[in-house]
Design a protein around this motif. Sequence first.
Motif, PDB file in Angstrom:
ATOM      1  N   UNK A 141       0.830  -1.211   0.000  1.00 11.13           N
ATOM      2  CA  UNK A 141       0.000   0.000   0.000  1.00 11.13           C
ATOM      3  C   UNK A 141       0.862   1.257   0.000  1.00 11.13           C
ATOM      4  N   UNK A 142       2.059   1.090   0.557  1.00 10.43           N
ATOM      5  CA  UNK A 142       2.985   2.221   0.652  1.00 10.43           C
ATOM      6  C   UNK A 142       3.295   2.825  -0.720  1.00 10.43           C
ATOM      7  N   UNK A 143       3.278   1.960  -1.735  1.00 15.05           N
ATOM      8  CA  UNK A 143       3.723   2.388  -3.067  1.00 15.05           C
ATOM      9  C   UNK A 143       2.627   3.112  -3.851  1.00 15.05           C
ATOM     10  N   UNK A 144       1.455   3.212  -3.278  1.00 17.19           N
ATOM     11  CA  UNK A 144       0.308   3.753  -3.978  1.00 17.19           C
ATOM     12  C   UNK A 144       0.503   5.231  -4.397  1.00 17.19           C
ATOM     13  N   UNK A 145       0.764   5.476  -5.684  1.00 17.30           N
ATOM     14  CA  UNK A 145       0.964   6.860  -6.144  1.00 17.30           C
ATOM     15  C   UNK A 145      -0.385   7.577  -6.187  1.00 17.30           C
ATOM     16  N   UNK A 146      -0.374   8.844  -5.974  1.00 20.84           N
ATOM     17  CA  UNK A 146      -1.592   9.639  -6.066  1.00 20.84           C
ATOM     18  C   UNK A 146      -2.514   9.529  -4.882  1.00 20.84           C
ATOM     19  N   UNK A 147      -2.128   8.784  -3.864  1.00 23.81           N
ATOM     20  CA  UNK A 147      -3.022   8.602  -2.731  1.00 23.81           C
ATOM     21  C   UNK A 147      -3.310   9.935  -2.033  1.00 23.81           C
ATOM     22  N   UNK A 148      -2.282  10.811  -1.982  1.00 25.00           N
ATOM     23  CA  UNK A 148      -2.477  12.110  -1.332  1.00 25.00           C
ATOM     24  C   UNK A 148      -3.584  12.911  -1.994  1.00 25.00           C
ATOM     25  N   UNK A 187      -1.036  14.512   3.605  1.00 25.81           N
ATOM     26  CA  UNK A 187      -1.980  13.392   3.739  1.00 25.81           C
ATOM     27  C   UNK A 187      -1.318  12.096   3.277  1.00 25.81           C
ATOM     28  N   UNK A 188      -0.536  12.194   2.207  1.00 27.50           N
ATOM     29  CA  UNK A 188       0.134  10.994   1.686  1.00 27.50           C
ATOM     30  C   UNK A 188       1.180  10.486   2.671  1.00 27.50           C
ATOM     31  N   UNK A 189       1.939  11.385   3.284  1.00 24.72           N
ATOM     32  CA  UNK A 189       2.974  10.892   4.201  1.00 24.72           C
ATOM     33  C   UNK A 189       2.340  10.357   5.482  1.00 24.72           C
TER      34      UNK A 189
END
Lengths: 460, 460, 460
Positions: A9-16, A340-342
């Motif tokens: 899940x850590x690698x999820x780009x655009x999550x922020x 939010x992403x971090x």
Amino acid sequence: MAAPSVAELREHAGIGAEIYALAAEIYPICRSITGDGVRRTLGHLARHIDLEMHEAPTGTQVFDWTIPREWNIREAWIKNAAGERIVDFASCNLHVLSYSRPVHAKLPLDELKKHVFTLPDQPDLIPYRTSYYADNWGFCMAHDQLAALPEGLYEVLIDASLEDGSLTYGEYLHRGTTDEEVLFSAHICHPSLANDNCSALALLTLLAERLAPLRTRYSYRFVFAPGTIGAITWLARNEARVSRIRHGLVVSCVGDGGGPTYKKSRRGDAFIDRAMTHVLGHAGASPTILEFFPYGYDERQYCSPGFDLPVGLFQRSQFGTFPQYHTSADDLDFIRPEHLASSYRMIVDALDIVENDWRPHSTTPKCEPQLGRRGLYSALGGDHDGPAKSMAFLWILNLADGRHSLLDIAERAQLPFAVVAQAARRLEESGLLVEERCGASPTAAGRHPDDGRAGQVLPR
Amino acid sequence: MAAPSVAELREHAGIGAEIYALAAEIYPICRSITGDGVRRTLGHLARHIDLEMHEAPTGTQVFDWTIPREWNIREAWIKNAAGERIVDFASCNLHVLSYSRPVHAKLPLDELKKHVFTLPDQPDLIPYRTSYYADNWGFCMAHDQLAALPEGLYEVLIDASLEDGSLTYGEYLHRGTTDEEVLFSAHICHPSLANDNCSALALLTLLAERLAPLRTRYSYRFVFAPGTIGAITWLARNEARVSRIRHGLVVSCVGDGGGPTYKKSRRGDAFIDRAMTHVLGHAGASPTILEFFPYGYDERQYCSPGFDLPVGLFQRSQFGTFPQYHTSADDLDFIRPEHLASSYRMIVDALDIVENDWRPHSTTPKCEPQLGRRGLYSALGGDHDGPAKSMAFLWILNLADGRHSLLDIAERAQLPFAVVAQAARRLEESGLLVEERCGASPTAAGRHPDDGRAGQVLPR
Amino acid sequence: MAAPSVAELREHAGIGAEIYALAAEIYPICRSITGDGVRRTLGHLARHIDLEMHEAPTGTQVFDWTIPREWNIREAWIKNAAGERIVDFASCNLHVLSYSRPVHAKLPLDELKKHVFTLPDQPDLIPYRTSYYADNWGFCMAHDQLAALPEGLYEVLIDASLEDGSLTYGEYLHRGTTDEEVLFSAHICHPSLANDNCSALALLTLLAERLAPLRTRYSYRFVFAPGTIGAITWLARNEARVSRIRHGLVVSCVGDGGGPTYKKSRRGDAFIDRAMTHVLGHAGASPTILEFFPYGYDERQYCSPGFDLPVGLFQRSQFGTFPQYHTSADDLDFIRPEHLASSYRMIVDALDIVENDWRPHSTTPKCEPQLGRRGLYSALGGDHDGPAKSMAFLWILNLADGRHSLLDIAERAQLPFAVVAQAARRLEESGLLVEERCGASPTAAGRHPDDGRAGQVLPR
């Protein structure tokens, strides 16, 4: 060993950006501890996850508390002598004291002032105020605006209702391979405050959505409930079940760039306390780790002495310490997708530990195994930079006596858990480690006395 | 819960002046480890309290020691060649080496100097010196005075007697509702030194006088005895009884403006150690908390390994660290009524803890009780200054699991014990707390393993 | 009590020069993990002590490792196009990559460079490099020299052999009155590096020589073996016996003026850890005390989880931290007799503790005994400098309850062990102390749970 699914899940780009968008979507809604604002907010979250809605009727006894009447508001304003709306709920829902009783009256300025809350030290901001359990009505406005009001008659209207109804909360369960639970809880009672707590509602909803397809060891329970009375209601209705909670986080204010801040559970040495302390210590910023204290968000209820659950509080800036706190400045400019992403990644890192910690046992405990012939060691001797790359291997092998878990080793070696976990996988593949077998070590149970896993094999 | 009677002593106005007056009254008397000076001093104290006088005859064996011959002195001086008294015991009793044997002789300056003690680094002060167990005679004087003496014959007289007699000490007992004792001990062997120890003799006497009408849980024993040999004598005569001592303080040098200083008992974690550390930590000054070391006052005897009693040492400036120590500058100008009063209040604060600590048990341990409807909580939500007033309530309720006493809670919350105790009373009145019942918690005994209260209900 | 024989070694004048001379004697020899260099070095040590030589044949399995082929080298050089030897093993044995395979070839500069190791940051020094387990050949030289080489053909010769043979180590045992052992271990595989480790080989050899005539409680085992593979071989061959090891030190780099440095055993609280921490704390310099970490010298093997022996590492400057480390600057100018002597004394001080620690029991535990009449106390009272001299007596008597050993007391009193031990002897002679009798205290065993002395009388 479990597939490292959570870590992915850590690698999820655009999550922020996704979290930000959902936070922005629910930001305008006027929420309180009861009422349609909560229902509408849950409706937005339910587009992402299979959310169960719960209603607890007015008058229901929940421990020492009683569910209050339901509050709903349609319209509210102050008009000056010229009939102009100088304050309007429609433009900012902070303008009304939450749980104000209905009122429609004309008053002179002096009388009005008794019902107006301002922030003299932050004169351009509108404060957020509530009066849930005391019969009152009021407006909140910028101090500068109040100071500039001329004498005269003012007309005030609060078109609100306080009637029997119910308190609403939402709940989502991701089922893992065991009944043991990880609890996430966020308060849903604040009106248009972006960081506090649209940020956490959105973050947890998207985390839940991303978890859904994954096979996890733990079951994950997400509770979106009004602060205090909502958490108390949830605990009262689920009392028999809370013993399943192995780890928990209350989450709020995760969209600003401050902190990160972790406040430990009342126990102080729960596994989640260690995991979060470890994650924040390797997050690159200067984390603040606080011992438990009995004021804050719903950790107050989860950590009341009759429950004493292993639940901590995760935030970026600590509540009450940032100037935007509980003011109109806690708006959509205050929270950022990158923060939010971090925040999301820190929680995922903690879940990686919770899901994937295990106790390695060296197959060659007497002297070091020869890492070189397995390609795990610098071939050229004498160079003192060489070994740094191998330190994770050396630490794991030295502590792989069945008494130390990967988190223990990561703490001792001051290496990130993910680095240690990856190195342990390579050693396991090389045949140098096996997982601690059931009952093999009498101390295995002793290590985390609080988390109820005594004597149990960690399923991997 | 006991009536908070001890705490009321704190409010006593004018106590500093009263202590000062008594200290000034006994200051001129020449005391030593035996002799009439001790008897006369005890006579002054006995005007305030019902003091028992004890005499232990010369030659009595007390553990490894023997009561020495009694020393009394009538007159002592040095006359110069012109017959003028250049040093006179009548003007300052520090001038004579305590326990000097009688002498009357004429000597040249060089011979005289072998019997004169001075302080070259504090040349205008007279030192205090003793020679209890080595046969000697001597004078103490200002170094400047000695340096200015011309050659010539000097006549010296010490009209003292060293004869079979006895060692004298005084003892006062305030009876509480239990036989468990709090011990106060002060040395009474120093001549005209105001801080060391007229200050403590006077303070403890007036404390004992004020305690007399109060109903207390503990019995309070006050011992006024010569240093070392007096405390040893008391211990030898009361060996069978010392197991009743639950808490104790040796008190000295409590009239100067330094410190406060607390030296822990040998145990290091006795209840009195925690209570004094707490009190000094909230006393407003910068306290010095010392671990036990085997040099000092009579805590050396109470904390010898065969007794190991929970007895610490309370002082303002630590002995040996202030320039007036053991010199003629430790006079009535060096001690002040306001310092005596604040020392008195610190002791009273510790007694309040000792008398009034108890283990609360929440009647609503699951989630927080609703403080608001009981008038114990800020009605207006959202304001982050509001809760500060309620923190004592929140801390107590969160820790009221029967495993934490009020002192535990005060330590954890970093709030003064009195604030916590008062808040606990309000919660108890509201029905939110009850006192831990006998045997209810197996850990109750474990908390203070040293103080002998294992498994016992705290009578309130 | 044992005769204080070990402590007497401390007084040995000239020991620094003797150690230096032996280090200088073995410095020129080219050592590696196998080969004649090790044998010749052991031959020099054997002139001082009755050293047993051991050979472990090529191919022998030792735990996870296999004894490699034996490496010997006769000649090695690089010639330039003019046929001049620009690098010659005969002038400095660091010039050859240890365990280089034989080679004789002509190469252009570019090809040669692939086989040359330098230190760009220390361009005038020759590095020390090895390639024990990877098939390779190479030269080490000063970076400045390499940079100045013109293009052209170079002739290289390494006349070395890699053949079946054996690995050599030496062992010496001093028999004490018990079978319990103190282990000293030093690596013997480095070529001409004076501090690392000619210094420790020479120091331990002379320590062993000086111990020989003494009657000691412990047996002392000295192991001089190649790093890693040598220690592993020794452990594999002596596995059944290692449980006798009560205390141990790996020793290296003891000739420079840095540190001192002590790295604790994996246990972290072994008696040797406490003894070394104490000794270094009183050595006058600023010692560095390191927690165990799994990289370094042969403590890695002794402290592998399957052995977990109470073995620490003693050094002056820590390996890897001084610029001379693993370079040609670690030569005979870098080590000094005075540093070797002080390192020797620190080890002797630790042995004094190991041999002579005991648990005193006061014969007069109730109140202090009267030290004055025994000549152990300042006769003149009141002088606050007087008692300093008596503090060792007071500390010992206060803690002589059978639960504290002399080392415990020295730690608590912050006094050197030797001062405490001497004071304890005077108190014992005065009849004020006796040694703790067998089984007298149930806590005696508990104090050093790791060192296997549970329930056992310390023979004195």
